[in-house]
Design a protein around this motif. Structure first.
Motif, PDB file in Angstrom:
ATOM      1  N   LEU A  36      -0.944   0.179   9.924  1.00  0.00           N
ATOM      2  CA  LEU A  36      -1.588  -0.075   8.631  1.00  0.00           C
ATOM      3  C   LEU A  36      -1.786   1.223   7.860  1.00  0.00           C
ATOM      4  O   LEU A  36      -1.634   1.277   6.636  1.00  0.00           O
ATOM      5  CB  LEU A  36      -2.933  -0.768   8.847  1.00  0.00           C
ATOM      6  N   GLY A  37      -2.108   2.296   8.584  1.00  0.00           N
ATOM      7  CA  GLY A  37      -2.285   3.586   7.932  1.00  0.00           C
ATOM      8  C   GLY A  37      -0.995   4.089   7.305  1.00  0.00           C
ATOM      9  O   GLY A  37      -0.998   4.607   6.181  1.00  0.00           O
ATOM     10  N   ARG A  38       0.109   3.929   8.003  1.00  0.00           N
ATOM     11  CA  ARG A  38       1.394   4.365   7.445  1.00  0.00           C
ATOM     12  C   ARG A  38       1.781   3.525   6.226  1.00  0.00           C
ATOM     13  O   ARG A  38       2.385   4.043   5.279  1.00  0.00           O
ATOM     14  CB  ARG A  38       2.476   4.293   8.529  1.00  0.00           C
ATOM     15  N   TRP A  39       1.410   2.256   6.246  1.00  0.00           N
ATOM     16  CA  TRP A  39       1.677   1.425   5.069  1.00  0.00           C
ATOM     17  C   TRP A  39       0.880   1.936   3.875  1.00  0.00           C
ATOM     18  O   TRP A  39       1.408   2.029   2.759  1.00  0.00           O
ATOM     19  CB  TRP A  39       1.316  -0.031   5.352  1.00  0.00           C
ATOM     20  N   ARG A  40      -0.386   2.266   4.093  1.00  0.00           N
ATOM     21  CA  ARG A  40      -1.215   2.766   2.999  1.00  0.00           C
ATOM     22  C   ARG A  40      -0.694   4.107   2.483  1.00  0.00           C
ATOM     23  O   ARG A  40      -0.718   4.351   1.280  1.00  0.00           O
ATOM     24  CB  ARG A  40      -2.678   2.916   3.451  1.00  0.00           C
ATOM     25  N   ILE A  41      -0.237   4.968   3.381  1.00  0.00           N
ATOM     26  CA  ILE A  41       0.312   6.258   2.962  1.00  0.00           C
ATOM     27  C   ILE A  41       1.522   6.060   2.060  1.00  0.00           C
ATOM     28  O   ILE A  41       1.680   6.730   1.031  1.00  0.00           O
ATOM     29  CB  ILE A  41       0.694   7.100   4.201  1.00  0.00           C
ATOM     30  N   ALA A  42       2.389   5.107   2.428  1.00  0.00           N
ATOM     31  CA  ALA A  42       3.619   4.875   1.664  1.00  0.00           C
ATOM     32  C   ALA A  42       3.371   4.154   0.348  1.00  0.00           C
ATOM     33  O   ALA A  42       4.094   4.370  -0.633  1.00  0.00           O
ATOM     34  CB  ALA A  42       4.609   4.072   2.507  1.00  0.00           C
ATOM     35  N   ASN A  43       2.345   3.308   0.293  1.00  0.00           N
ATOM     36  CA  ASN A  43       2.140   2.456  -0.876  1.00  0.00           C
ATOM     37  C   ASN A  43       0.929   2.824  -1.731  1.00  0.00           C
ATOM     38  O   ASN A  43       0.752   2.242  -2.814  1.00  0.00           O
ATOM     39  CB  ASN A  43       2.001   0.998  -0.426  1.00  0.00           C
ATOM     40  N   GLN A  44       0.102   3.758  -1.248  1.00  0.00           N
ATOM     41  CA  GLN A  44      -1.073   4.162  -2.010  1.00  0.00           C
ATOM     42  C   GLN A  44      -1.115   5.691  -2.082  1.00  0.00           C
ATOM     43  O   GLN A  44      -1.945   6.330  -1.445  1.00  0.00           O
ATOM     44  CB  GLN A  44      -2.348   3.607  -1.359  1.00  0.00           C
ATOM     45  N   PRO A  45      -0.206   6.283  -2.864  1.00  0.00           N
ATOM     46  CA  PRO A  45      -0.104   7.745  -2.904  1.00  0.00           C
ATOM     47  C   PRO A  45      -1.366   8.443  -3.388  1.00  0.00           C
ATOM     48  O   PRO A  45      -1.556   9.640  -3.113  1.00  0.00           O
ATOM     49  CB  PRO A  45       1.071   7.977  -3.867  1.00  0.00           C
ATOM     50  N   TRP A  46      -2.218   7.723  -4.112  1.00  0.00           N
ATOM     51  CA  TRP A  46      -3.444   8.370  -4.614  1.00  0.00           C
ATOM     52  C   TRP A  46      -4.385   8.762  -3.456  1.00  0.00           C
ATOM     53  O   TRP A  46      -5.311   9.559  -3.642  1.00  0.00           O
ATOM     54  CB  TRP A  46      -4.182   7.444  -5.588  1.00  0.00           C
ATOM     55  N   GLN A  47      -4.165   8.209  -2.259  1.00  0.00           N
ATOM     56  CA  GLN A  47      -5.015   8.552  -1.125  1.00  0.00           C
ATOM     57  C   GLN A  47      -4.799   9.999  -0.672  1.00  0.00           C
ATOM     58  O   GLN A  47      -5.707  10.613  -0.106  1.00  0.00           O
ATOM     59  CB  GLN A  47      -4.732   7.603   0.047  1.00  0.00           C
ATOM     60  N   GLY A  48      -3.582  10.530  -0.901  1.00  0.00           N
ATOM     61  CA  GLY A  48      -3.306  11.914  -0.544  1.00  0.00           C
ATOM     62  C   GLY A  48      -3.159  12.171   0.945  1.00  0.00           C
ATOM     63  O   GLY A  48      -3.390  13.291   1.414  1.00  0.00           O
TER      64      GLY A  48
END
Length: 264
Positions: A36-48
């Motif tokens: 799930l973390g890798r999905w967020r990294i790939a799809n939510q770039p604002w997280q940094g």
């Protein structure tokens, strides 16, 4: 009325070696965190975030869960016993973990992680929070499979007898927690964190959501025999969950106010 299936506590037998269900649930939780973390990294770039940061956060978090969970159990639930037998705190194979202790352990670990990377603690927690409920749900399913942490007596149609305990029909409270702390909390946090939010609000929602769900389910869960109910007829789990809800509401309000003021 239902009867607990009495699962074999060992999920996979490999000769004289066996992988227990509860260990398998921990593995599921850690794998869900990474995927799930890798999905967020790939799809939510604002997280940094980067994959390397995620791997490091999991390492810190795993240590926090295990050490904090064990120490929390010894402190919150069996302090007199472990004061007399302090070396047995290290006997992880005997069981006995506290969510609230694990939660404190994770917060300390994430604070150390944030400090080592020059990042903000709340920024780290906001990214991590939505990745946690799947692991919580897996843990509760492990409790159910092991037939532990059963519920109070009940006459509901889905009440379940746990033969290893007695012949009384009880709430399958482990499944209630799986549904609320695992499934519902995950949906809430995943939806809320799907777009940029004020810093601290995702963490606040986790605190409010978990604390509220745990507080409610504790009314159906059998209190620990060595503790019973405490002041005001509340369990230890409820007393430990109340500060989470209060802290979550405070954090939500202050985070939203801070964002409102900075936008003016």
């Amino acid at each position: 009325m239902l009867v607990h299936p009495q699962f074999d506590p060992v999920a996979i037998h490999l000769g004289s070696f066996g992988i227990h269900w509860y260990g398998l649930m921990y593995l599921i939780g850690f794998m869900a965190f990474l995927l799930l973390g890798r999905w967020r990294i790939a799809n939510q770039p604002w997280q940094g975030w980067s994959p390397k940061m995620l791997d490091d956060a999991l390492f810190y978090g795993a240590l926090g869960v295990i050490l904090g969970g064990r120490l929390g159990y010894a402190l919150f639930y069996q302090h007199e016993y472990y004061l007399a037998h302090p070396h047995e705190i290290l006997y992880l194979w005997q069981g006995g973990m506290s969510f609230h202790g694990g939660f404190i352990g994770v917060m300390v670990a994430m604070w150390l992680f944030a400090r080592s990377r020059g990042l903000t603690f709340l920024g780290i927690m906001d990214f991590v929070a939505p990745l946690v409920p799947i692991g919580l749900g897996a843990g509760r399913m492990g409790n159910f499979i092991n037939g532990e942490l059963w519920g109070r007596a009940s006459d509901m149609p889905w009440a379940m007898v746990f033969p290893q305990v007695d012949d009384i029909a009880r709430h399958p409270s482990q499944l209630y927690e799986f549904l609320l702390e695992g499934v519902v909390l995950f949906i809430l946090l995943w939806w809320y964190s799907s777009k940029p939010r004020a810093r601290g609000t995702v963490s606040a929602l986790f605190l409010i959501g978990y604390g509220s769900f745990r507080f409610l389910v504790e009314f159906t869960r059998e209190p620990d025999s060595f503790l019973g109910l405490l002041s005001l007829g509340l369990s230890m789990g409820q007393w430990l969950s109340l500060p989470m809800v209060i802290a979550g509401v405070w954090l939500m309000v202050t985070s939203l106010r801070r964002t409102a003021h900075s936008s003016h």
